[in-house]
Write an enzyme that holds these catalytic residues in place. Structure first.
Site, mmCIF file in Angstrom:
data_model
loop_
_atom_site.group_PDB
_atom_site.id
_atom_site.type_symbol
_atom_site.label_atom_id
_atom_site.label_comp_id
_atom_site.label_asym_id
_atom_site.label_seq_id
_atom_site.Cartn_x
_atom_site.Cartn_y
_atom_site.Cartn_z
ATOM 1 N N GLU A 1 0.719 -1.208 -0.050
ATOM 2 C CA GLU A 1 -0.164 0.073 -0.084
ATOM 3 C C GLU A 1 0.772 1.158 0.117
ATOM 4 O OE1 GLU A 1 -1.961 1.096 3.829
ATOM 5 O OE2 GLU A 1 -1.217 -0.973 4.516
ATOM 6 N N CYS B 1 -3.386 -3.188 4.409
ATOM 7 C CA CYS B 1 -2.743 -4.308 4.811
ATOM 8 C C CYS B 1 -3.107 -5.554 4.550
ATOM 9 C CB CYS B 1 -2.573 -4.017 6.532
ATOM 10 S SG CYS B 1 -1.990 -2.666 7.403
ATOM 11 N N THR C 1 3.446 3.592 16.402
ATOM 12 C CA THR C 1 3.283 2.343 15.402
ATOM 13 C C THR C 1 3.727 2.355 14.190
ATOM 14 O OG1 THR C 1 1.036 3.184 14.968
ATOM 15 C CG2 THR C 1 1.205 2.259 16.877
ATOM 16 N N HIS D 1 -2.723 -10.109 12.391
ATOM 17 C CA HIS D 1 -2.242 -8.932 11.775
ATOM 18 C C HIS D 1 -1.931 -7.893 12.858
ATOM 19 C CE1 HIS D 1 -1.539 -5.248 9.627
ATOM 20 N NE2 HIS D 1 -2.596 -4.681 9.978
ATOM 21 N N LYS E 1 -5.723 -7.800 21.739
ATOM 22 C CA LYS E 1 -7.312 -7.275 21.688
ATOM 23 C C LYS E 1 -7.984 -8.263 20.924
ATOM 24 C CE LYS E 1 -6.634 -2.392 22.231
ATOM 25 N NZ LYS E 1 -7.349 -1.925 23.404
HETATM 26 N N1 COA Z 1 0.791 2.586 31.122
HETATM 27 C C1 COA Z 1 0.374 1.594 30.561
HETATM 28 N N2 COA Z 1 -0.593 1.622 29.545
HETATM 29 C C2 COA Z 1 -1.024 2.926 29.280
HETATM 30 C C3 COA Z 1 -0.521 4.039 29.884
HETATM 31 C C4 COA Z 1 0.385 3.978 30.872
HETATM 32 N N3 COA Z 1 1.085 5.068 31.403
HETATM 33 N N4 COA Z 1 -1.007 5.078 29.280
HETATM 34 C C5 COA Z 1 -1.811 4.532 28.254
HETATM 35 N N5 COA Z 1 -1.745 3.191 28.294
HETATM 36 C C6 COA Z 1 -2.777 2.315 27.361
HETATM 37 C C7 COA Z 1 -4.318 2.662 27.263
HETATM 38 O O1 COA Z 1 -4.940 2.271 28.111
HETATM 39 C C8 COA Z 1 -4.311 1.959 25.942
HETATM 40 O O2 COA Z 1 -4.514 0.553 26.133
HETATM 41 P P1 COA Z 1 -5.944 0.000 25.710
HETATM 42 O O3 COA Z 1 -6.425 0.074 24.289
HETATM 43 O O4 COA Z 1 -5.777 -1.535 25.962
HETATM 44 O O5 COA Z 1 -6.936 0.436 27.004
HETATM 45 C C9 COA Z 1 -2.930 2.192 25.266
HETATM 46 O O6 COA Z 1 -2.062 2.391 26.201
HETATM 47 C C10 COA Z 1 -3.003 3.352 24.121
HETATM 48 O O7 COA Z 1 -3.621 4.215 24.761
HETATM 49 P P2 COA Z 1 -4.481 5.417 23.680
HETATM 50 O O8 COA Z 1 -4.871 6.399 24.863
HETATM 51 O O9 COA Z 1 -5.590 4.683 23.460
HETATM 52 O O10 COA Z 1 -3.584 5.915 22.996
HETATM 53 P P3 COA Z 1 -3.689 7.181 21.642
HETATM 54 O O11 COA Z 1 -5.095 7.650 21.719
HETATM 55 O O12 COA Z 1 -2.375 7.667 21.773
HETATM 56 O O13 COA Z 1 -3.844 6.030 20.413
HETATM 57 C C11 COA Z 1 -3.563 4.202 18.740
HETATM 58 C C12 COA Z 1 -3.263 4.615 20.351
HETATM 59 C C13 COA Z 1 -3.362 2.837 18.727
HETATM 60 C C14 COA Z 1 -5.057 4.601 18.511
HETATM 61 C C15 COA Z 1 -2.687 5.364 17.904
HETATM 62 O O14 COA Z 1 -1.415 4.788 18.299
HETATM 63 C C16 COA Z 1 -3.079 4.769 16.443
HETATM 64 O O15 COA Z 1 -3.734 5.398 15.772
HETATM 65 N N6 COA Z 1 -2.077 3.893 15.569
HETATM 66 C C17 COA Z 1 -2.377 3.490 14.490
HETATM 67 C C18 COA Z 1 -3.430 2.504 14.539
HETATM 68 C C19 COA Z 1 -3.614 1.633 13.250
HETATM 69 O O16 COA Z 1 -2.524 1.280 12.843
HETATM 70 N N7 COA Z 1 -4.923 1.299 12.766
HETATM 71 C C20 COA Z 1 -4.846 0.471 11.602
HETATM 72 C C21 COA Z 1 -5.752 -0.508 11.887
HETATM 73 S S1 COA Z 1 -5.189 -1.893 11.389
#
Ligand code: COA
Length: 421
Positions: A83, A115, A158, A250, A259
């Protein structure tokens, strides 16, 4: 008996630099545990402009051919799942064919669906072989991508990049795919996309997790129905996913695989109970689900935790990681594989590990690939991220690898060779 088809051999290419994810967390003022525990990341590959999708694909493919002494006259199809291609028209597959000097007697094309594109390529190759159209020839399938969300974005921790090359044939000594048993699930959603001309992906991250979970449940159920009909799953009293030796998901980030696994289990437990889980069942599942993840999934996440997201290659890096860790004990056992591409399209399929899997994966030298990389600091990471897409790097590629070498006369050029000094 159905004709066997699947993966005969596999090889990997990863960028030569990485950033420790804790360094990124410190620089962004984030608690490191959010990235290491919350997302499950340890390191992130950082590709410079010379390590583009074509260069990584050609490097992985040449490693595959060399490590297994493959007779290229026996390859009749070359498909690249990507992609993050480098041209709207000319496929990555054509560049790879040229760089490796592959024969003209092969069908070449790219497949794209976020992906999922790598699985689309793998399934096209399997169908081509199983239908008899291959006439006894094999296919070369390459998944290659650079995952780039941009600095300071939620997706930044990521990012990553890699290529995985697979020889697909009627001698599936690594993984014999249960051809014709796939379960698919697709729908039109805007969870992740990259408009034409943009270098960085746009992602509605939390929504993409919801879309993934809906897809894994749908594809899993569809696969389960077909797998049950074929007699692969016989105990209706326990979650059928537990009747597979391992599950590979994936992994856009490692926590996503956790998850997904817990979601599949939860769906199955609720179906078995005929009702939502009560408090006692939920407490039990908290323990049993964690143990099941450790036993069934964790070993497939080695490369994902050290390289980051690799888009089309992610699932197949999971397969490589798992067989690297447990190839000997898994010989002859059936595992499940789940592929997800935003947008979205997904597929759950299964396969049986071949008797030579441990020996074949050893030739991919995964430990060496990881050890040979250079750790960079945040300053160098940010410098590389700001290099223009078509900026070139002075150092020439090490023997046996390829690198982008600049645009001349509107044409992308590459340096490197298949030969190792
Ligand atoms: N210690 C441990 N864990 C912590 C923490 C800490 N101090 N602070 C936050 N976390 C955990 C959260 O609880 C969460 O876990 P959970 O989802 O199991 O509850 C995780 O860390 C991520 O925190 P979150 O607040 O959701 O992070 P974010 O809003 O910054 O974004 C993603 C996380 C994944 C949404 C972001 O990185 C993203 O958009 N990534 C790309 C997603 C992707 O690739 N999508 C394609 C789909 S295939």
């Amino acid at each position: 008996m159905k004709q066997q088809v699947g993966i005969e051999a596999i090889a990997v290419a990863i960028p030569r630099r990485y950033l420790a994810i804790e360094d990124l967390a410190v620089a962004r003022g984030v608690a490191p545990a959010k990235y290491t525990v919350g997302l499950g990341a340890l390191e992130m590959a950082v590709a410079d402009p010379s390590e583009d999708t074509v260069a990584l694909a050609a490097t992985a493919a040449t490693r595959l051919l060399r490590a297994h002494d493959i007779d290229v006259s026996q390859i009749g199809m070359l498909v690249v799942g990507t992609e993050t291609g480098v041209d709207h028209s000319k496929p990555v597959a054509s560049f790879v064919q040229g760089l490796l000097g592959l024969p003209r007697t092969m069908r070449t094309f790219d497949t794209q669906h976020a992906c999922y594109g790598g699985t689309a390529a793998l399934m096209a190759a399997c169908d081509w072989i199983a239908s008899g159209s291959a006439g006894g020839k094999s296919a070369l399938v390459v998944c290659s991508d650079i995952a780039r969300y941009g600095m300071q974005s939620a997706g930044e921790p990521t990012q990553g990049g890699a290529a995985v090359a697979m020889l697909v044939s009627a001698r599936p000594e690594l993984l014999a795919i249960d051809h014709g048993t796939s379960g698919v699930f697709s729908t039109d959603v805007h969870d992740f996309w990259r408009p034409i001309g943009r270098r960085e992906a746009v992602v509605d991250g939390h929504y993409s997790i919801e879309c993934y979970l809906e897809a894994v449940a749908g594809a899993y159920r569809a696969w389960r129905e077909r797998a049950t009909a074929r007699g692969f799953l016989n105990d209706a009293s326990m979650p059928r996913s537990e009747q597979l030796a391992r599950m590979i998901y994936h992994a856009p980030f490692c926590k996503m695989a956790r998850k997904a696994h817990l979601h599949v289990r939860r769906c199955e437990l609720e179906e078995l109970a005929g009702a939502p889980l009560d408090a006692a069942a939920l407490a039990r599942e908290e323990r049993e689900g964690a143990a099941s993840f450790d036993a069934q999934v964790a070993a497939s996440l080695l490369l994902a935790s050290r390289v980051g997201n690799t888009y089309t290659g992610s699932l197949y890096l999971g397969l490589a990681s798992l067989l690297h860790a447990q190839g000997t004990e898994l010989a002859g056992q059936r595992m499940g594989l789940f592929s997800y591409g935003s947008g979205c399209s997904s597929e759950m399929f299964s396969g049986v590990v071949g008797p030579r899997a441990a020996e074949i994966i050893a030739a991919a030298r995964l430990d060496e690939l990881l050890a040979d990389r250079t750790r960079i600091d945040i300053v160098e990471y940010e410098r590389i991220m700001q290099l223009p897409r078509e900026g070139t790097i002075a150092a020439s590629p090490v023997p046996g690898t390829f690198g982008f070498a600049g645009v001349r006369d509107d044409r992308r050029t590459y340096a490197g060779s298949a030969a190792v000094a």
